[in-house]
Design a protein around this motif. Structure first.
Motif, mmCIF file in Angstrom:
data_model
loop_
_atom_site.group_PDB
_atom_site.id
_atom_site.type_symbol
_atom_site.label_atom_id
_atom_site.label_comp_id
_atom_site.label_asym_id
_atom_site.label_seq_id
_atom_site.Cartn_x
_atom_site.Cartn_y
_atom_site.Cartn_z
ATOM 1 N N PRO A 45 0.811 -1.223 0.000
ATOM 2 C CA PRO A 45 0.000 0.000 0.000
ATOM 3 C C PRO A 45 0.845 1.275 0.000
ATOM 4 O O PRO A 45 0.317 2.361 -0.239
ATOM 5 C CB PRO A 45 -0.825 -0.115 1.294
ATOM 6 N N HIS A 46 2.139 1.161 0.215
ATOM 7 C CA HIS A 46 3.001 2.330 0.237
ATOM 8 C C HIS A 46 3.337 2.814 -1.167
ATOM 9 O O HIS A 46 2.832 3.821 -1.623
ATOM 10 C CB HIS A 46 4.268 1.999 1.039
ATOM 11 N N LYS A 47 4.161 2.063 -1.888
ATOM 12 C CA LYS A 47 4.590 2.468 -3.234
ATOM 13 C C LYS A 47 4.350 1.382 -4.269
ATOM 14 O O LYS A 47 4.919 1.404 -5.348
ATOM 15 C CB LYS A 47 6.090 2.809 -3.224
ATOM 16 N N GLY A 48 3.531 0.383 -3.917
ATOM 17 C CA GLY A 48 3.192 -0.660 -4.876
ATOM 18 C C GLY A 48 4.254 -1.729 -5.040
ATOM 19 O O GLY A 48 4.252 -2.447 -6.035
ATOM 20 N N GLY A 49 5.129 -1.858 -4.081
ATOM 21 C CA GLY A 49 6.179 -2.878 -4.159
ATOM 22 C C GLY A 49 5.593 -4.286 -4.220
ATOM 23 O O GLY A 49 4.494 -4.531 -3.716
ATOM 24 N N PRO A 50 6.328 -5.218 -4.830
ATOM 25 C CA PRO A 50 5.833 -6.597 -4.982
ATOM 26 C C PRO A 50 5.948 -7.377 -3.666
ATOM 27 O O PRO A 50 7.007 -7.896 -3.328
ATOM 28 C CB PRO A 50 6.754 -7.175 -6.061
ATOM 29 N N LEU A 51 4.839 -7.474 -2.950
ATOM 30 C CA LEU A 51 4.860 -8.118 -1.633
ATOM 31 C C LEU A 51 5.351 -9.559 -1.700
ATOM 32 O O LEU A 51 5.978 -10.048 -0.761
ATOM 33 C CB LEU A 51 3.470 -8.065 -0.999
#
Length: 108
Positions: A45-51
């Protein structure tokens, strides 16, 4: 609810993840050390990083980009951060994984 079969428990390493491509986008399946399975949209939810590329610890995953920690049960960011990744229902039956697909807002 629309349940789809997405693989088996053995497809996901313990404390690891697997990405499923769906009409709703990428969904990351996470497996905890005690074989619980969780599903979140594969975007922090922060910068769209691949969780799915993050580190799974307990029932949380740490985003690989900026170390935000996301609760796998709710999809919520751990304070002091705020926000959430949309969570999806997962069912395990005889080690076969079923994912419930539904569009919608974040449930945090």
């Amino acid at each position: 609810m629309n349940w789809i079969q997405v693989g088996t428990l053995e497809d996901i390493p313990r404390q690891g993840s697997r990405v499923i491509n769906t009409a709703h986008g990428e969904i990351a399946l996470f497996r905890s050390k005690d074989d619980q399975v969780f599903a979140l949209n594969n975007r922090c939810p922060h910068k769209g990083g691949p969780l799915a590329q993050g580190i799974v610890h307990g029932k949380r995953v740490t985003c690989p980009l900026h170390n935000w920690v996301i609760d796998l049960e709710s999809g919520s960011a751990i304070a002091p951060d705020v926000g959430c990744a949309h969570r999806h229902e997962v069912r395990v039956a005889h080690e076969v994984l079923f994912l419930a697909l539904e569009a919608g807002a974040c449930k945090a």
